[in-house]
Design an enzyme around this catalytic site. Structure first.
Site, PDB file in Angstrom:
ATOM      1  CE  LYS A 103      -3.940  -2.227   2.164  1.00 35.96           C
ATOM      2  NZ  LYS A 103      -4.539  -2.729   3.384  1.00 35.96           N
ATOM      3  CD  GLN A 140      -3.811  -4.449   6.636  1.00 34.58           C
ATOM      4  OE1 GLN A 140      -3.586  -3.524   5.866  1.00 34.58           O
ATOM      5  NE2 GLN A 140      -4.518  -5.503   6.278  1.00 34.58           N
ATOM      6  CG  ASP A 157     -10.207  -0.100   4.577  1.00 34.86           C
ATOM      7  OD1 ASP A 157     -10.014  -0.394   3.388  1.00 34.86           O
ATOM      8  OD2 ASP A 157      -9.514  -0.523   5.522  1.00 34.86           O
TER       9      ASP A 157
END
Ligand code: NAD
Length: 298
Positions: free
Chosen positions: A55, A99, A122
């Site tokens: 990422k 995460q 997200d």
């Protein structure tokens, strides 16, 4: 029976990252700063470390800032929440990603709920879940949004098509079903308690498999010509002793004999997830800075 067309997610993701890079440099010129994504990793999970590294690399390659925060596995929940609050208040940070999975002593829902919904790239915050459900602008989870992009690229309008989503998780199945409903598909959500799954799947013009069971969906479940999107990522033993390989939730060998088009694993949905994350971050940057962007153009 003829072989299905392969939907090349790797190539599509590369194109998407190219568009993100173009708009990111225009954003920098207009805003006088780069768009920025903060990624928080707690602990040493090897798979998560690889994701976070990728990422970061791809964020920088698209001309955006990447802020990585690595915390020890025994960090307290209070310290993690304090970091999220700090990132919420930081004007250089447009998107925040924590995460998952988090260590067992942390409450994931509480952590996600602390992220400012306008930085929740997200799309996991309940405010964004509600926005998706009601058709308001928000952030949509990256993997299902990537699947819809691949479907529209392949089929054009999805209006009126029968879609079956196998799996009802919060991060893939449910948002996938919402997005297909918004595209005017007739949507069925199948799951572990569905009766006669093969018969349900046989009705579908579009099949999205997000189950986590290696090669479960077989060729004789598929309506001839259907478009099959395989979200599954399963590591299984390879033919060679001691080696492993990745397979999807779809039995590619038999399904590709019947389907009209299919995403491979790897190289289908997988590469889309980070590309869409970068897209969402760029969208967040424009919204947060009050700079207009044609969000459909990327
Ligand atoms: P999950 O375990 O949260 O959900 C699985 C779903 O499948 C559940 O809703 C369950 O009801 C359903 N299910 C289980 N067994 C079933 C059966 N026998 N028949 C029908 N339905 C059944 O998983 P998830 O997080 O949604 O992920 C699904 C898969 O997608 C996994 O392989 C995961 O690795 C993969 N994934 C890939 C990406 C990507 O970037 N490509 C992102 C997220 C998840």
């Amino acid at each position: 029976m003829s072989e299905a067309a392969i939907i090349d997610g790797k190539a599509f993701a590369e194109g998407l990252r190219g568009r993100v890079a173009t708009f990111a440099s225009q954003f920098e010129a207009k805003a006088g700063r780069k768009a920025g994504l903060a990624v928080v990793l707690v602990g040493e999970d090897p798979a998560s470390q690889v994701y976070v590294r990728n990422k970061g690399k791809q964020t920088v390659a698209c001309g955006m800032n990447s802020f990585e925060h690595k915390l020890d596995a025994d960090t307290s929940e209070a310290d993690l929440l304090a970091l999220v609050e700090k990132l919420n208040a930081d004007p250089a940070v447009d998107g925040i990603l924590v995460q998952l999975p988090l260590p067992a002593h942390m409450n994931e829902q509480k952590v996600i709920a602390t992220i400012n919904p306008d930085k929740d790239v997200d799309g996991f915050h309940v405010v964004n879940v509600g926005r998706l459900a009601t058709g308001l602008p928000g952030f949509v989870p990256c993997t299902p949004l990537g699947c819809v992009m691949l479907l529209k690229d392949r089929l054009g309008s999805l209006s009126g098509l029968d879609a079956v989503v196998i799996g009802r998780s919060n991060i893939v199945g449910k948002p996938m079903a919402q997005l297909l409903t918004a595209e005017s598909c007739t949507v069925t959500i199948a799951h572990s308690r569905t009766k006669d799954l093969p018969e349900v799947v046989r009705r579908a013009d579009i099949v999205v498999a997000a189950v986590g069971r290696p090669e479960m969906v077989k060729g004789d479940w598929i309506k001839p010509g259907a478009t099959v999107i395989d979200v599954g990522i399963n590591r299984v033993p390879a033919a060679e002793e001691g080696k492993t390989k990745l397979v999807g939730d779809v039995d590619f060998a038999s399904v590709s004999q019947v389907a009209g088009a299919i995403t491979p694993v790897p190289g289908g949905v997988g590469p889309m997830t980070i590309a869409v994350l970068l897209r969402n971050t760029l969208v967040a940057a424009h919204r947060n800075a009050g700079i207009a962007l044609d969000e459909n153009a990327i």
